[in-house]
Design an enzyme around this catalytic site. Structure first.
Site, short mmCIF file in Angstrom:
data_model
loop_
_atom_site.label_atom_id
_atom_site.label_comp_id
_atom_site.label_asym_id
_atom_site.label_seq_id
_atom_site.Cartn_x
_atom_site.Cartn_y
_atom_site.Cartn_z
N THR A 52 0.62 -1.21 0.12
CA THR A 52 -0.02 -0.14 -0.23
C THR A 52 1.03 1.22 -0.37
OG1 THR A 52 -2.00 -1.21 1.07
CG2 THR A 52 -1.36 0.96 1.42
N LEU A 64 -7.55 -1.56 8.17
CA LEU A 64 -7.30 -2.13 9.31
C LEU A 64 -7.86 -1.84 10.61
CD1 LEU A 64 -3.64 -2.25 7.88
CD2 LEU A 64 -5.27 -3.52 7.28
N THR A 88 1.48 -2.15 14.60
CA THR A 88 1.45 -2.32 12.60
C THR A 88 1.61 -1.82 11.84
OG1 THR A 88 -1.00 -3.08 13.07
CG2 THR A 88 0.38 -5.16 14.06
N ARG A 134 3.99 1.74 11.47
CA ARG A 134 5.39 2.10 10.76
C ARG A 134 5.74 2.05 11.79
NH1 ARG A 134 3.95 -0.48 7.47
NH2 ARG A 134 4.11 0.82 4.35
N ASP A 177 5.57 -4.65 15.98
CA ASP A 177 5.78 -5.57 13.98
C ASP A 177 6.78 -4.40 13.05
OD1 ASP A 177 5.30 -7.95 13.13
OD2 ASP A 177 4.35 -6.64 11.27
N GLU A 228 14.05 -1.03 8.00
CA GLU A 228 13.61 -2.64 8.56
C GLU A 228 14.70 -3.03 7.06
OE1 GLU A 228 9.18 -2.39 10.23
OE2 GLU A 228 9.32 -2.91 7.62
N HIS A 260 7.94 -7.91 11.46
CA HIS A 260 6.94 -7.21 9.98
C HIS A 260 6.08 -8.67 9.32
CE1 HIS A 260 6.16 -3.26 7.43
NE2 HIS A 260 5.29 -3.99 7.56
N ILE A 261 5.35 -8.93 10.14
CA ILE A 261 4.76 -10.35 9.31
C ILE A 261 3.10 -9.91 9.84
CG2 ILE A 261 6.30 -11.58 9.39
CD1 ILE A 261 4.51 -11.86 12.62
N ALA A 262 2.70 -8.83 10.38
CA ALA A 262 1.31 -8.86 11.09
C ALA A 262 0.49 -8.96 9.75
CB ALA A 262 1.30 -7.80 11.26
#
Length: 327
Positions: free
Chosen positions: A84, A168, A242, A244, A268, A273, A294-296
């Site tokens: 996104t 979200l 979850t 940034r 997360d 990163e 960063h897997i949510a």
């Protein structure tokens, strides 16, 4: 049309073996829209130009495509962002050069909401702790039928504050109601007026037992949760990010956790990163700070929805229709 996927390794379901034209079934929809699909696990900055030189379409999750690169790719017609967020693409330069840019949204609501509540339930139910007690044989040695360990707290009656109320945030709110949790939705910080159904940003900070971040990172939201924010929160507050990493001031968070100004933080995402090994949040050794990589967003189903949506964007572009266009 020749498409190049620059960072396929950001998708687990595509498989690390899916390089060059040996793409897995997860990519079938995209393959059906192009004459050739070349895939690379990762792409370093110095490799971008060479790999994109013959491409009509470039698919990138996080690889940077700036003005200097785009101006040297005369064949390029379409950039498909496999996410996104679009901060890795110079959209203004693309527009000037006549390159279409698309993104994908709305694919990860169920996945992110599930992650948020997995963390909430772990925290309030202390599931890992109680499993571990039995693994250690403590129940077997206990004189009564139940082994009490860390306290279990009901979610019913708690207040969940949501910052960022797009797909979200709404997905998280939907689950919260099933637990009889009160939901507060923040208006933008320092807003002059408050929209119906929302509350003052500072009111949310003061009254929430759980705060979940789902807003984009912009100049106005950079370090949105800072020292002043944490001092307003309840001392039993659980903060979950979850969205940034840059939304949170790292130093302020560490201070708040060390001084017990808030109870716990689950992250997360981080401001870098992948993070360096000496990142201050990773080296803190605080037992009230939990971090995942960063897997949510990354349930198998969400990943497939995203890849299929990229194919839809390519199909629409070929038909001269504007779908998810950013340019």
């Amino acid at each position: 049309m020749h498409a190049v996927f620059l960072d396929l390794q950001t998708f687990s379901i595509a498989g690390t073996e899916a390089t060059d034209n040996n793409a897995t079934s997860a990519l079938e929809a995209i393959k059906g829209q192009v004459t050739k699909l070349s895939c690379y696990r990762t792409t370093a900055p110095e490799q971008v130009l060479e790999r994109c030189q013959e491409a009509d379409i470039v698919i990138s999750n996080k690889v940077v495509l700036d003005k200097a690169i785009l101006s040297r790719l005369p064949r390029l017609k379409l950039i498909c962002i496999a996410a996104t967020g679009s901060n890795n693409i110079d959209i203004a330069a693309a527009r000037t050069l006549g390159i279409a840019v698309t993104n994908v949204s709305g694919y990860a609501g169920a996945s992110v909401a599930q992650y948020v509540f997995a963390q909430i339930l772990e925290y309030f139910n202390q599931t890992s702790h109680h499993n571990r007690n039995t693994e250690l044989g403590l129940w077997q040695q206990n004189p009564t039928f139940c082994l009490h360990g860390n306290a279990i707290t009901e979610l019913a009656g708690k207040t969940l504050g949501i910052i960022g109320y797009g797909n979200l945030g709404r997905s998280v709110a939907k689950i919260a109601t099933a637990f009889d949790i009160r939901v507060l939705v923040a208006e933008r910080a320092n807003a002059e007026s408050i929209r119906p159904g929302r509350c003052d940003f500072n009111h949310l900070l003061r009254h929430s037992d759980i705060i979940s971040l789902h807003c984009p990172l912009t100049p106005k939201t950079d370090k949105l949760l800072d020292e002043h924010s944490f001092k307003q929160m309840k001392t039993n507050a659980l903060v979950i990010n979850t969205a940034r990493g840059g939304l949170i001031d790292n130093r302020a968070l560490l201070t708040a956790l060390k001084n017990k100004e808030i109870a716990c933080a689950v992250l997360d995402v981080l401001d870098q990163e992948p993070p360096p090994a000496d990142h201050p949040l990773l080296t803190s050794s605080l037992d009230n700070l939990k971090i995942t990589g960063h897997i949510a967003w990354a349930s198998e189903q969400a990943q497939q929805r995203l890849l299929d949506a990229i194919a839809d964007n390519i199909r629409a572009f070929k038909a001269q229709k504007r779908l998810n266009r950013l340019d």
